[in-house]
Design a protein around this motif. Structure first.
Motif, PDB file in Angstrom:
ATOM      1  N   ASP A  51       0.639  -1.103   0.062  1.00  0.00           N
ATOM      2  CA  ASP A  51      -0.008  -0.034  -0.145  1.00  0.00           C
ATOM      3  C   ASP A  51       0.930   1.181   0.014  1.00  0.00           C
ATOM      4  O   ASP A  51       1.581   1.555   1.020  1.00  0.00           O
ATOM      5  CB  ASP A  51      -0.861   0.167   1.288  1.00  0.00           C
ATOM      6  CG  ASP A  51      -1.761   1.026   1.350  1.00  0.00           C
ATOM      7  OD1 ASP A  51      -1.769   2.005   0.559  1.00  0.00           O
ATOM      8  OD2 ASP A  51      -2.865   0.915   1.884  1.00  0.00           O
ATOM      9  N   LEU A  53       0.064   4.401   0.118  1.00  0.00           N
ATOM     10  CA  LEU A  53      -0.021   5.457   0.902  1.00  0.00           C
ATOM     11  C   LEU A  53       0.285   5.081   2.315  1.00  0.00           C
ATOM     12  O   LEU A  53       0.396   6.051   3.136  1.00  0.00           O
ATOM     13  CB  LEU A  53      -1.601   5.916   0.793  1.00  0.00           C
ATOM     14  CG  LEU A  53      -1.646   6.616  -0.346  1.00  0.00           C
ATOM     15  CD1 LEU A  53      -3.242   6.599  -0.768  1.00  0.00           C
ATOM     16  CD2 LEU A  53      -1.104   7.964  -0.284  1.00  0.00           C
ATOM     17  N   VAL A  54       0.474   3.784   2.732  1.00  0.00           N
ATOM     18  CA  VAL A  54       0.841   3.252   4.099  1.00  0.00           C
ATOM     19  C   VAL A  54       2.427   3.506   4.339  1.00  0.00           C
ATOM     20  O   VAL A  54       2.795   3.915   5.272  1.00  0.00           O
ATOM     21  CB  VAL A  54       0.213   2.171   4.370  1.00  0.00           C
ATOM     22  CG1 VAL A  54       0.678   1.716   5.855  1.00  0.00           C
ATOM     23  CG2 VAL A  54      -1.151   2.241   4.469  1.00  0.00           C
ATOM     24  N   ILE A  57       6.575   5.653  -0.825  1.00  0.00           N
ATOM     25  CA  ILE A  57       7.036   5.472  -2.047  1.00  0.00           C
ATOM     26  C   ILE A  57       8.542   6.169  -2.356  1.00  0.00           C
ATOM     27  O   ILE A  57       8.621   7.373  -1.767  1.00  0.00           O
ATOM     28  CB  ILE A  57       6.361   5.706  -3.512  1.00  0.00           C
ATOM     29  CG1 ILE A  57       4.802   5.839  -2.921  1.00  0.00           C
ATOM     30  CG2 ILE A  57       6.427   4.896  -4.512  1.00  0.00           C
ATOM     31  CD1 ILE A  57       3.876   6.443  -4.170  1.00  0.00           C
ATOM     32  N   ASN A  62       8.032   7.633  -7.707  1.00  0.00           N
ATOM     33  CA  ASN A  62       6.993   8.304  -7.487  1.00  0.00           C
ATOM     34  C   ASN A  62       6.428   9.242  -8.530  1.00  0.00           C
ATOM     35  O   ASN A  62       7.227  10.136  -9.129  1.00  0.00           O
ATOM     36  CB  ASN A  62       7.457   9.472  -6.075  1.00  0.00           C
ATOM     37  CG  ASN A  62       6.194  10.232  -5.814  1.00  0.00           C
ATOM     38  OD1 ASN A  62       5.187  10.260  -6.387  1.00  0.00           O
ATOM     39  ND2 ASN A  62       6.215  10.926  -4.693  1.00  0.00           N
TER      40      ASN A  62
ATOM     41  N   PHE B  97       2.304  10.158   9.748  1.00  0.00           N
ATOM     42  CA  PHE B  97       2.063  10.241   8.326  1.00  0.00           C
ATOM     43  C   PHE B  97       2.400  11.776   7.765  1.00  0.00           C
ATOM     44  O   PHE B  97       2.081  12.680   8.669  1.00  0.00           O
ATOM     45  CB  PHE B  97       0.762   9.840   8.289  1.00  0.00           C
ATOM     46  CG  PHE B  97       0.487   8.583   7.904  1.00  0.00           C
ATOM     47  CD1 PHE B  97       0.128   7.793   8.888  1.00  0.00           C
ATOM     48  CD2 PHE B  97       0.865   8.125   6.603  1.00  0.00           C
ATOM     49  CE1 PHE B  97      -0.098   6.300   8.719  1.00  0.00           C
ATOM     50  CE2 PHE B  97       0.640   6.779   6.255  1.00  0.00           C
ATOM     51  CZ  PHE B  97       0.232   5.671   7.294  1.00  0.00           C
ATOM     52  N   MET B  99       1.888  13.846   4.700  1.00  0.00           N
ATOM     53  CA  MET B  99       1.441  14.077   3.209  1.00  0.00           C
ATOM     54  C   MET B  99       1.238  15.119   2.666  1.00  0.00           C
ATOM     55  O   MET B  99       0.841  16.360   3.184  1.00  0.00           O
ATOM     56  CB  MET B  99      -0.084  13.296   3.290  1.00  0.00           C
ATOM     57  CG  MET B  99      -0.053  11.849   3.389  1.00  0.00           C
ATOM     58  SD  MET B  99      -1.802  11.108   3.409  1.00  0.00           S
ATOM     59  CE  MET B  99      -1.527   9.385   3.851  1.00  0.00           C
ATOM     60  N   LEU B 343      -6.138   2.682   5.725  1.00  0.00           N
ATOM     61  CA  LEU B 343      -6.368   3.858   5.820  1.00  0.00           C
ATOM     62  C   LEU B 343      -7.712   4.191   5.268  1.00  0.00           C
ATOM     63  O   LEU B 343      -8.059   3.870   4.302  1.00  0.00           O
ATOM     64  CB  LEU B 343      -5.406   4.821   5.465  1.00  0.00           C
ATOM     65  CG  LEU B 343      -3.931   4.690   6.123  1.00  0.00           C
ATOM     66  CD1 LEU B 343      -3.000   5.509   4.824  1.00  0.00           C
ATOM     67  CD2 LEU B 343      -3.692   4.861   7.222  1.00  0.00           C
ATOM     68  N   GLU B 399      -0.012  12.863  -1.593  1.00  0.00           N
ATOM     69  CA  GLU B 399       0.539  11.587  -1.204  1.00  0.00           C
ATOM     70  C   GLU B 399       1.558  11.567   0.116  1.00  0.00           C
ATOM     71  O   GLU B 399       2.088  12.498   0.195  1.00  0.00           O
ATOM     72  CB  GLU B 399       1.086  10.709  -2.216  1.00  0.00           C
ATOM     73  CG  GLU B 399       2.310  11.575  -2.675  1.00  0.00           C
ATOM     74  CD  GLU B 399       3.048  11.053  -4.060  1.00  0.00           C
ATOM     75  OE1 GLU B 399       4.233  11.526  -4.193  1.00  0.00           O
ATOM     76  OE2 GLU B 399       2.346  10.171  -4.763  1.00  0.00           O
TER      77      GLU B 399
END
Lengths: 73, 399
Positions: A51, A53-54, A57, A62, B97, B99, B343, B399
């Motif tokens: 995954d 997004l987990v 990358i 990317n 996280f 993003m 998620l 992302e």
């Protein structure tokens, strides 16, 4: 053309529709919540490594990486 | 001989949205009743007797409905032995996280209402209150196509699986399909095909596994399946008691079902072939704005105006998780899962995106950036990024 507009249905029709639907739903076969949750957990664990997004990358792979300033002549 | 009057219907239309035609109707009815009184009392007594019957039956049906709901809850409760986050205690927690916004797509003149990814993982279609539908290349941020719809508030748009067409609709009560031309100068509106016709606004649309069929949901309370080529209605789905706001098709491996959510606070799962509602869930406290299947197809998530997102397991036939915080008081407008399902991304009316750990029920990140409500959100087909659209006229790829 769809058959009905829900605003045109009388309260009686809506009530009948609800009762018929509930009768069907009561007969449904169900599984135990613990079993279902185990399966969800397993599914996620098996897929989590792929995954993006987990796990994140690497920049080379990317597709949305910031565009560089180089020009190839 | 006498004009037929159904007072009970007048009453039910009164309780729905009132508008001048209804008031005129009621006036006419009152006049008719007064005329009847003048003519003779006997027909009025008979009318009164007829009036009592429908409301008696409604009361009986309502109490039967309540009894069935109680039984349904009992059956579900028998199998409710644990919560999802308890089962997930042994799972490692997620790290921090970060993003970032990688692309901002600017070009819409008004609120962005809906977006969808192309299967090629780089193109995006978006629709807006300004009546425009734009196809973007998300890598370069270039606009590849633009269509002006004959109506404003284009609330729904979808990319065809082949990538060769887009579907859209909104206040025009229709869903139209536009084949995408390779020739940039060609007027796309010329090749437009009207496929779906509803009696109220189009709230969502989605192609099925091919370009040949489209599933729609509408403010008229129904969902419908259409053949794109002929515009023929293949199946209609009745069961919601109010506007249907969203729908999502099950992943193709799990067969022919889809889930819809509506203003009646219900999420319904439907069999596409028979038109039957298979399962129904009513735990939200307000309109359900968005529904999305879990990647395995055994569950789905919903986002609602009650400021919560919830996860429903289809085999257990119940809600198994709720994603909420006391500090989150604005409705969730759109939800989507990451590739593995770990998620859950939720776009909210307080301009933020909350990222939830599906298993543990905790929030792992909150994303800012939009300057108005987040109205739509989708993860890309390969899960490498997700795109959000907002009332601030922009789309952001992160992302």
């Amino acid at each position: 053309m769809p058959v009905i507009n829900v605003e045109d249905m009388t309260d009686l029709d809506k009530a009948k529709m609800e009762v018929t639907q509930l009768k069907t739903e009561v007969k449904l076969e169900r599984a135990k919540v613990s079993k279902c949750c185990e399966e969800i957990t397993e599914y996620i664990q098996s897929g989590a490594d792929e995954d993006p997004l987990v796990k994140g990358i690497p920049e080379e792979k990317n597709p949305f990486k910031e565009k560089g300033g180089c020009v190839i002549c | 001989m006498y004009p037929s009057i159904h007072p009970s219907i007048h009453l039910s239309t009164l309780t729905s949205i009132s508008s001048s035609p209804v008031i005129i109707y009621v006036h006419l009815a009152v006049q008719q009743l007064q005329t009847l009184c003048f003519l003779a009392n006997f027909p009025l007594a008979k009318m009164a007797a007829q009036e009592v019957q429908p409301s008696e039956t409604i009361a009986k049906l309502k109490s039967e409905s309540e009894a069935l709901k109680t039984k349904l809850e009992e059956e579900r409760a028998k199998l409710h032995d644990v919560e999802l986050h308890q089962v997930a205690e042994k799972v490692d927690p997620l790290g921090q996280f970060v993003m970032k916004t990688r692309r901002t797509l600017k070009g819409h003149g008004n609120k962005v209402l809906c977006m969808d990814w192309c299967k090629d993982k780089r193109r995006i279609v978006s629709s807006s209150q300004d009546g425009k539908v734009i196809v973007w290349d998300a890598f370069t941020t270039n606009k590849e196509h633009a269509v002006t719809m004959p109506c404003t508030w284009v609330m729904a748009c979808a990319y065809a699986p082949s990538g060769c067409a887009v579907a859209c609709g909104g206040l025009d009560n229709k869903c139209s399909v536009y084949p995408l031309s390779l020739d940039k100068n060609e007027n796309l509106a010329a090749k437009k095909k009207s496929v779906a016709m509803h009696t109220n606004y189009l709230s969502a649309c989605s192609f099925t596994n091919s370009d040949m069929q489209i599933l729609t949901s509408s403010g008229d309370g129904t969902c419908a399946l259409w053949d794109v080529e002929s515009g023929q209605l293949l199946q209609s789905f009745h069961g919601h008691a109010a506007d249907v706001l969203c729908l999502d098709l099950a992943p193709s491996e799990t067969g022919n079902t889809f889930v819809s959510g509506g203003c009646d606070k219900k999420a319904n799962v439907w069999d596409m072939r028979s038109g039957q509602c298979i399962q129904s869930f009513e735990t939200h406290e307000s309109d359900i704005n968005s529904v999305r299947y879990y990647p395995s197809g055994d569950a789905f998530a919903s986002g609602s105006d009650d400021a919560t997102c919830r996860l429903y397991d289809l085999r257990a036939d119940r809600e198994v998780a709720i994603y909420s915080k006391e500090s989150i008081i604005f409705g969730a407008s759109s939800v989507d899962f990451s590739l593995s399902g770990r998620l859950l991304f939720g776009g909210y009316n307080d301009y933020t995106i909350n990222v939830w750990d599906v298993l543990k029920g905790t929030r792992v990140s909150i994303l800012f950036g939009h300057e108005n409500r987040v109205s739509t959100l989708r993860v890309s087909p390969d899960g490498t990024a997700f795109c959000s659209g907002s009332w601030d006229h922009t789309l952001r790829v992160r992302e």
